[in-house]
Motif scaffolding. Structure first.
Motif, PDB file in Angstrom:
ATOM      1  N   LEU A  17      54.334  53.477  18.944  1.00  0.00           N
ATOM      2  CA  LEU A  17      54.969  52.242  19.057  1.00  0.00           C
ATOM      3  C   LEU A  17      54.615  51.415  19.972  1.00  0.00           C
ATOM      4  N   HIS A  18      54.569  50.056  19.805  1.00  0.00           N
ATOM      5  CA  HIS A  18      53.920  49.079  20.848  1.00  0.00           C
ATOM      6  C   HIS A  18      55.042  48.107  21.336  1.00  0.00           C
ATOM      7  N   PHE A  19      55.109  47.772  22.723  1.00  0.00           N
ATOM      8  CA  PHE A  19      56.089  46.997  23.086  1.00  0.00           C
ATOM      9  C   PHE A  19      55.638  45.841  23.819  1.00  0.00           C
ATOM     10  N   SER A  20      56.185  44.760  23.989  1.00  0.00           N
ATOM     11  CA  SER A  20      55.731  43.783  24.879  1.00  0.00           C
ATOM     12  C   SER A  20      55.045  43.860  26.176  1.00  0.00           C
ATOM     13  N   THR A  21      54.033  43.159  26.317  1.00  0.00           N
ATOM     14  CA  THR A  21      53.287  43.274  27.737  1.00  0.00           C
ATOM     15  C   THR A  21      53.520  42.257  28.878  1.00  0.00           C
ATOM     16  N   ASP A  22      54.474  41.337  28.229  1.00  0.00           N
ATOM     17  CA  ASP A  22      54.510  39.944  29.234  1.00  0.00           C
ATOM     18  C   ASP A  22      55.821  39.861  29.769  1.00  0.00           C
ATOM     19  N   GLY A  23      56.648  41.109  29.533  1.00  0.00           N
ATOM     20  CA  GLY A  23      58.100  41.208  30.030  1.00  0.00           C
ATOM     21  C   GLY A  23      59.000  40.089  29.304  1.00  0.00           C
ATOM     22  N   THR A  24      58.672  39.700  28.117  1.00  0.00           N
ATOM     23  CA  THR A  24      59.521  39.083  27.139  1.00  0.00           C
ATOM     24  C   THR A  24      60.198  40.242  26.414  1.00  0.00           C
ATOM     25  N   PRO A  25      61.021  40.171  25.653  1.00  0.00           N
ATOM     26  CA  PRO A  25      61.779  41.065  24.864  1.00  0.00           C
ATOM     27  C   PRO A  25      60.697  41.404  23.608  1.00  0.00           C
ATOM     28  N   THR A  26      60.940  42.558  23.320  1.00  0.00           N
ATOM     29  CA  THR A  26      59.833  43.222  22.220  1.00  0.00           C
ATOM     30  C   THR A  26      60.857  42.884  21.070  1.00  0.00           C
ATOM     31  N   VAL A  27      60.220  43.202  19.863  1.00  0.00           N
ATOM     32  CA  VAL A  27      60.974  42.682  18.511  1.00  0.00           C
ATOM     33  C   VAL A  27      60.278  43.779  17.532  1.00  0.00           C
ATOM     34  N   PHE A  28      61.267  44.597  17.073  1.00  0.00           N
ATOM     35  CA  PHE A  28      60.642  45.402  15.721  1.00  0.00           C
ATOM     36  C   PHE A  28      61.424  44.880  14.640  1.00  0.00           C
TER      37      PHE A  28
ATOM     38  N   ALA B 148      69.778  42.503  14.971  1.00  0.00           N
ATOM     39  CA  ALA B 148      70.035  41.680  14.271  1.00  0.00           C
ATOM     40  C   ALA B 148      70.070  41.985  12.894  1.00  0.00           C
ATOM     41  N   ALA B 149      71.548  41.295  12.056  1.00  0.00           N
ATOM     42  CA  ALA B 149      71.728  41.769  10.855  1.00  0.00           C
ATOM     43  C   ALA B 149      71.198  40.639   9.766  1.00  0.00           C
TER      44      ALA B 149
ATOM     45  N   ALA C 176      69.235  35.962  17.316  1.00  0.00           N
ATOM     46  CA  ALA C 176      69.269  36.929  18.062  1.00  0.00           C
ATOM     47  C   ALA C 176      68.116  36.949  18.906  1.00  0.00           C
ATOM     48  N   VAL C 177      66.946  36.338  18.505  1.00  0.00           N
ATOM     49  CA  VAL C 177      65.913  36.407  19.452  1.00  0.00           C
ATOM     50  C   VAL C 177      66.214  35.457  20.596  1.00  0.00           C
ATOM     51  N   HIS C 178      67.092  34.336  20.280  1.00  0.00           N
ATOM     52  CA  HIS C 178      67.059  33.471  21.469  1.00  0.00           C
ATOM     53  C   HIS C 178      68.284  33.920  22.378  1.00  0.00           C
ATOM     54  N   ARG C 179      68.959  34.729  21.847  1.00  0.00           N
ATOM     55  CA  ARG C 179      70.118  35.609  22.768  1.00  0.00           C
ATOM     56  C   ARG C 179      69.254  36.674  23.667  1.00  0.00           C
ATOM     57  N   ALA C 180      68.437  37.165  23.042  1.00  0.00           N
ATOM     58  CA  ALA C 180      67.556  38.186  23.793  1.00  0.00           C
ATOM     59  C   ALA C 180      66.852  37.591  24.854  1.00  0.00           C
TER      60      ALA C 180
ATOM     61  N   GLU D 110      67.878  34.547  26.588  1.00  0.00           N
ATOM     62  CA  GLU D 110      68.563  34.374  27.407  1.00  0.00           C
ATOM     63  C   GLU D 110      69.031  35.373  28.392  1.00  0.00           C
ATOM     64  N   GLU D 111      69.316  36.712  27.540  1.00  0.00           N
ATOM     65  CA  GLU D 111      69.909  37.795  28.387  1.00  0.00           C
ATOM     66  C   GLU D 111      68.892  38.632  28.851  1.00  0.00           C
ATOM     67  N   ASN D 112      67.693  38.189  28.676  1.00  0.00           N
ATOM     68  CA  ASN D 112      66.634  38.924  29.000  1.00  0.00           C
ATOM     69  C   ASN D 112      66.463  40.643  28.559  1.00  0.00           C
ATOM     70  N   ALA D 113      66.900  40.590  27.320  1.00  0.00           N
ATOM     71  CA  ALA D 113      66.940  41.726  26.630  1.00  0.00           C
ATOM     72  C   ALA D 113      65.622  42.655  26.565  1.00  0.00           C
ATOM     73  N   ASP D 114      65.552  44.029  26.420  1.00  0.00           N
ATOM     74  CA  ASP D 114      64.321  44.710  26.314  1.00  0.00           C
ATOM     75  C   ASP D 114      63.772  44.520  24.897  1.00  0.00           C
ATOM     76  N   ILE D 115      64.723  44.852  23.912  1.00  0.00           N
ATOM     77  CA  ILE D 115      64.304  45.028  22.494  1.00  0.00           C
ATOM     78  C   ILE D 115      65.148  44.444  21.440  1.00  0.00           C
ATOM     79  N   VAL D 116      64.840  43.917  20.541  1.00  0.00           N
ATOM     80  CA  VAL D 116      65.439  43.450  19.319  1.00  0.00           C
ATOM     81  C   VAL D 116      65.078  44.259  18.177  1.00  0.00           C
ATOM     82  N   LEU D 117      66.069  44.728  17.464  1.00  0.00           N
ATOM     83  CA  LEU D 117      65.954  45.575  16.134  1.00  0.00           C
ATOM     84  C   LEU D 117      66.420  44.655  15.217  1.00  0.00           C
ATOM     85  N   VAL D 118      65.546  44.150  14.066  1.00  0.00           N
ATOM     86  CA  VAL D 118      65.727  43.512  13.150  1.00  0.00           C
ATOM     87  C   VAL D 118      65.884  44.227  11.794  1.00  0.00           C
ATOM     88  N   ASP D 119      67.070  44.176  11.122  1.00  0.00           N
ATOM     89  CA  ASP D 119      67.287  44.482   9.792  1.00  0.00           C
ATOM     90  C   ASP D 119      67.103  43.441   8.853  1.00  0.00           C
ATOM     91  N   THR D 120      66.428  43.786   7.694  1.00  0.00           N
ATOM     92  CA  THR D 120      66.047  42.716   6.505  1.00  0.00           C
ATOM     93  C   THR D 120      66.554  43.244   5.317  1.00  0.00           C
TER      94      THR D 120
END
Ligand SMILES: Nc1nc2c(ncn2[C@@H]2O[C@H](COP(=O)(O)OP(=O)(O)OP(=O)(O)O)[C@@H](O)[C@H]2O)c(=O)[nH]1
Length: 463
Positions: A249-260, A291-292, A331-335, A337-347
């Motif tokens: 699995l690949h993660f963000s390399t620039d310190g911003t949140p990762t999104v799957f 993210a729902a 969800a991304v906006h909140r991530a 703001e909160e400097n979250a590590d990872i956002v998992l998005v359901d579709t």
């Protein structure tokens, strides 16, 4: 050296059965006994058939040279006296690895030691060997504290693939029992058997084509030899197609949140996988957000919220039937703001029609990338491992319009269709990244291609 030989070298002589798998072993013994009886009966049949001069049919097997005719006829083959050969033939069917392993252990080192160390010691060795398949250098240092974790991981694959292994083995054995000679009809039916075994249509054709030559070339006469060539071809093809495949699995390399981003049809296991993965990252101390994005199906948001509660991770939601892209934006906006590590998005798995669904996924993706240019780092297509060919068709549909980066194969614990992994690799050329092995939050594993294929065919690999 092909993958088959490498796996055999790594796992050879290993008593692969775990002590707790007594029921599997018991059924394996029955299967072994039945199969041995069937093999003898069929060999006896074959002998009388040969006496009656049943001709080898024309076609690729009607080779001009005499040795070739012999090579393709299984009819004149007497019942082999040696147990190991029969054991290997029968073991295609199910878990007779213990018999094979016991035989090889007795033949090699001290039998007493082999019996005493049984499962755990040999599993450790195999696990270390398994690691050496991918990283030879690292493997030599990997026999210490990491071994138990490796053992557990190998055992999970072993257990998770038991149904697939037995089902595929049964089919192959049943097929071999019906044939007395390797002729055109043999290859036609083998093709069907492989397709039914969920290895995929194109894969089945390719394997059968290659086998036509290989069986002659190897002078394979005994059913056990033919079976071995079949499995060897499958494993080697899988190995070749997987060269350079990246299962991580690949993660963000620039310190911003990762999104799957998780996509896939209803019921495939998206929400459950997100819950399991949220649990994994939460345990690692990461700041996780869910993210729902399925606002369409009644109950989908509640289901994700329930997972969030269970694993103690916040869930960003929107009103029913609201724009999913808006939920994802929040969800991304909140991530950020909160400097979250990872956002998992359901579709959503289904909308009014396919075009709407694909347009919506594209819109969600655009919203994410606008906010986080590196994201989404993964677009994971979740496939239900129990659906075999259907899963493959779904995957082909999704990949036409969505840039999928990897596959999550769920419900392997209840599946008899693990052969789909061969089809996914050989026909879709997409890496499987995660596998679901149960409904609980810990039942998710990173995909290990070699352990998987070993789990699928181990009795023929261990010899
Ligand atoms: N045995 C087993 N069951 C699983 C696994 N993954 C998911 N499930 C079950 O499969 C069912 C469907 O899973 P969901 O996560 O709701 O599937 P989904 O893709 O989110 O479906 P929608 O919400 O309808 O889009 C649930 O009952 C899960 O418990 C697995 O690896 N093994």
């Amino acid at each position: 050296m092909g993958l088959f030989d490498r796996l055999r070298k790594a796992f050879g002589g290993q008593p692969a059965e775990q002590p707790e798998e007594t029921s599997a072993s018991a059924s394996a013994s029955t299967a072994l006994a039945e199969s041995t009886a069937a093999a003898s009966a069929s060999a006896a049949d074959s002998t009388s058939a040969a006496a009656a001069s049943i001709p080898v049919e024309s076609g690729s097997t009607a080779a001009p040279a005499a040795p070739m005719d012999e090579a393709v006829s299984m009819a004149a083959e007497p019942a082999p006296a040696s147990v190991p050969d029969q054991a290997v033939a029968a073991s295609v069917q199910s878990a007779s690895a213990s018999a094979v392993a016991a035989a090889s252990a007795a033949a090699s080192e001290s039998a007493a030691q082999a019996a005493a160390t049984a499962a755990s010691a040999s599993l450790s060795a195999a696990a270390a060997e398994s690691a050496s398949l991918s990283e030879a250098a690292a493997a030599t240092e990997n026999t210490g504290s990491e071994a138990p974790a490796e053992d557990a991981s190998l055992a999970r694959y072993d257990k998770g693939l038991a149904k697939s292994r037995t089902s595929f083995g049964d089919r192959l054995n049943h097929f071999l029992a019906r044939f007395r000679s390797v002729d055109d009809a043999f290859f036609d039916e083998l093709e069907e058997t492989l397709i039914e075994g969920d290895v995929g249509f194109e894969t089945a054709l390719k394997i059968t084509d290659e086998l036509r030559d290989e069986v002659k070339l190897r002078n394979a006469k005994k059913k056990s030899d033919v079976a071995e060539v079949i499995v060897e071809k499958m494993v080697d093809l899988y190995g070749e197609e997987g060269a350079g495949e990246d299962n991580s699995l690949h993660f963000s390399t620039d310190g911003t949140p990762t999104v799957f981003l998780f996509v896939g049809v209803n019921g495939a296991g998206k929400t459950t996988t997100i819950g399991k993965l949220a649990h994994r990252y939460q345990e690692q101390g990461k700041h996780v957000l869910l993210a729902a994005g399925d606002t369409f199906r009644a109950g989908a948001t509640e289901q994700l919220v329930e997972w969030g509660r269970r694993v103690n991770v916040p869930v960003v939601t929107g009103p029913a039937e609201s724009d999913p892209a808006a939920v994802v934006y929040d969800a991304v906006h909140r991530a950020k703001e909160e400097n979250a590590d990872i956002v998992l998005v359901d579709t959503a798995g289904r909308l009014q029609n396919k075009v709407n669904l694909m347009n919506e996924l594209a819109k969600i993706k655009r919203v994410i990338t606008r906010e986080l240019p590196e994201a989404p780092q993964e677009v994971l297509l979740v496939l239900d491992g129990t659906t075999g060919q259907n899963a493959l068709s779904q995957a082909k549909e999704f990949t036409k319009t969505t840039n999928v980066t990897g596959i999550v194969l769920t419900k392997l614990d209840g599946s008899a269709k693990g052969g789909i992994v061969l089809a996914i690799r050989n026909e879709l050329h997409l890496p499987v990244k995660l596998v679901g092995l149960g409904e609980k939050m810990d039942d998710l594993a990173d995909f290990d291609p070699n352990k998987f294929v070993y789990g699928l065919f181990k009795e023929l690999i261990v010899r």
